[in-house]
Scaffold this active site. Structure first.
Site, PDB file in Angstrom:
ATOM      1  N   GLY A  81       0.824  -1.206   0.000  1.00 32.20           N
ATOM      2  CA  GLY A  81       0.000   0.000   0.000  1.00 32.20           C
ATOM      3  C   GLY A  81       0.855   1.252   0.000  1.00 32.20           C
ATOM      4  O   GLY A  81       2.016   1.231  -0.399  1.00 32.20           O
ATOM      5  N   CYS A  82       0.276   2.336   0.462  1.00 32.59           N
ATOM      6  CA  CYS A  82       0.998   3.611   0.504  1.00 32.59           C
ATOM      7  C   CYS A  82       2.270   3.478   1.325  1.00 32.59           C
ATOM      8  O   CYS A  82       2.246   2.977   2.454  1.00 32.59           O
ATOM      9  CB  CYS A  82       0.089   4.685   1.111  1.00 32.59           C
ATOM     10  SG  CYS A  82       0.921   6.264   1.390  1.00 32.59           S
ATOM     11  N   PHE A  83       3.383   3.943   0.774  1.00 37.55           N
ATOM     12  CA  PHE A  83       4.656   3.783   1.482  1.00 37.55           C
ATOM     13  C   PHE A  83       4.777   4.638   2.730  1.00 37.55           C
ATOM     14  O   PHE A  83       5.633   4.387   3.581  1.00 37.55           O
ATOM     15  CB  PHE A  83       5.865   3.996   0.569  1.00 37.55           C
ATOM     16  CG  PHE A  83       5.832   5.165  -0.381  1.00 37.55           C
ATOM     17  CD1 PHE A  83       5.086   6.307  -0.124  1.00 37.55           C
ATOM     18  CD2 PHE A  83       6.567   5.122  -1.562  1.00 37.55           C
ATOM     19  CE1 PHE A  83       5.072   7.376  -1.014  1.00 37.55           C
ATOM     20  CE2 PHE A  83       6.583   6.188  -2.461  1.00 37.55           C
ATOM     21  CZ  PHE A  83       5.824   7.317  -2.183  1.00 37.55           C
ATOM     22  N   TRP A  84       3.915   5.641   2.887  1.00 34.88           N
ATOM     23  CA  TRP A  84       3.982   6.450   4.111  1.00 34.88           C
ATOM     24  C   TRP A  84       3.804   5.579   5.354  1.00 34.88           C
ATOM     25  O   TRP A  84       4.539   5.707   6.328  1.00 34.88           O
ATOM     26  CB  TRP A  84       2.893   7.519   4.095  1.00 34.88           C
ATOM     27  CG  TRP A  84       3.038   8.579   3.061  1.00 34.88           C
ATOM     28  CD1 TRP A  84       4.132   8.860   2.298  1.00 34.88           C
ATOM     29  CD2 TRP A  84       2.025   9.519   2.665  1.00 34.88           C
ATOM     30  NE1 TRP A  84       3.857   9.926   1.448  1.00 34.88           N
ATOM     31  CE2 TRP A  84       2.587  10.335   1.656  1.00 34.88           C
ATOM     32  CE3 TRP A  84       0.715   9.732   3.069  1.00 34.88           C
ATOM     33  CZ2 TRP A  84       1.858  11.367   1.052  1.00 34.88           C
ATOM     34  CZ3 TRP A  84      -0.005  10.760   2.464  1.00 34.88           C
ATOM     35  CH2 TRP A  84       0.567  11.570   1.466  1.00 34.88           C
TER      36      TRP A  84
END
EC number: 1.8.4.11
Length: 244
Positions: A65-68
């Site tokens: 998913g989002c790397f954040w």
């Protein structure tokens, strides 16, 4: 980044996910009145097959998913000395956020984790990855994020990592740990490219940002609850001046 840049980034990230945001008030209301979109971590068994411990630093590359959020989780893991957001699975030429966001480049938003195997094993990192950081049964999406760039994938940096990852996926599927089959792919031989500076340390720099607060901060709570021995309160941050 200044406030204007942060606001623009938030708008762009939601637009690339197909959500049209009319105003910050609309965003807040939408988030407040829908079901939680962060995945709840679950207890899973440790891998039966793991790598030998050593004093030499090693790297792992994981996507979910989002790397954040993935970066934020592993920045809080004891034994991790660096966790950098980037792209894996495609070429260097188009490893650019705006292009990767089209879902046509083959990249996944990924995180390169440099770790000390004398303090934490590769298998333990995978256990945290599968249980606390994302849902490995969602195909080409995570929560509100849809597209192959948000796929769950492991990019092993050597043959031993590939063997451990494949064996662990088979172990978890055989034990029916999850209600659905794991769709995480092991993708060896793929290069990692560092993401733009404004993506680095995003969770730590913006903990109250709507997307971070509702999607990613619960993942940190998963880590604290499920892996209290590995959780460290002070994260290891990327030095932005050397990120690119």
């Amino acid at each position: 980044m200044n406030k204007a840049s942060i606001a623009k980034l938030f708008f762009v990230r939601w637009m690339t996910r197909g959500a049209l945001v009319a105003s910050s008030l609309a965003v807040a209301l939408a988030l407040a009145h829908r079901p939680a979109i962060a995945e709840e971590g679950i207890v899973i068994p440790a891998p039966k097959l793991d790598m030998q411990r050593s004093a030499k630093l090693e790297t792992a590359v994981l996507a979910g998913g989002c790397f954040w959020g993935i970066q934020g989780v592993f920045q809080h893991v004891t034994g991790v000395v660096d966790a950098t957001s980037g792209y894996a699975g495609g070429s260097k030429a188009d490893a650019v956020y705006d292009i990767v966001g089209t879902g046509t480049t083959g990249h996944a938003e990924a995180v390169k984790i440099t770790f000390d195997p004398s303090k934490i094993s590769y298998g333990r990192l995978l256990q945290i990855y599968f249980s606390a950081s994302h849902d490995p049964t969602q195909l080409n999406r995570q929560g509100p994020d849809k597209g192959t760039q948000y796929r769950t994938a492991i990019f092993p940096t050597n043959d031993e990592q590939a063997s451990v990852a494949k064996a662990y996926i088979a172990q978890l599927d055989s034990a029916k740990v999850f209600e659905r089959p794991i769709v995480t792919k092991v993708e060896p031989g793929k290069a990692f490219f560092v993401a733009e500076d404004y993506h680095q340390n995003f969770l730590e720099l913006n903990p109250t940002y709507p997307y971070i607060a509702y999607v990613d901060m619960p993942k940190i709570e998963n880590l604290k609850r499920l892996f209290p021995g590995e959780y460290r309160q002070k994260p290891v941050l990327v030095k932005i001046s050397t990120a690119n």
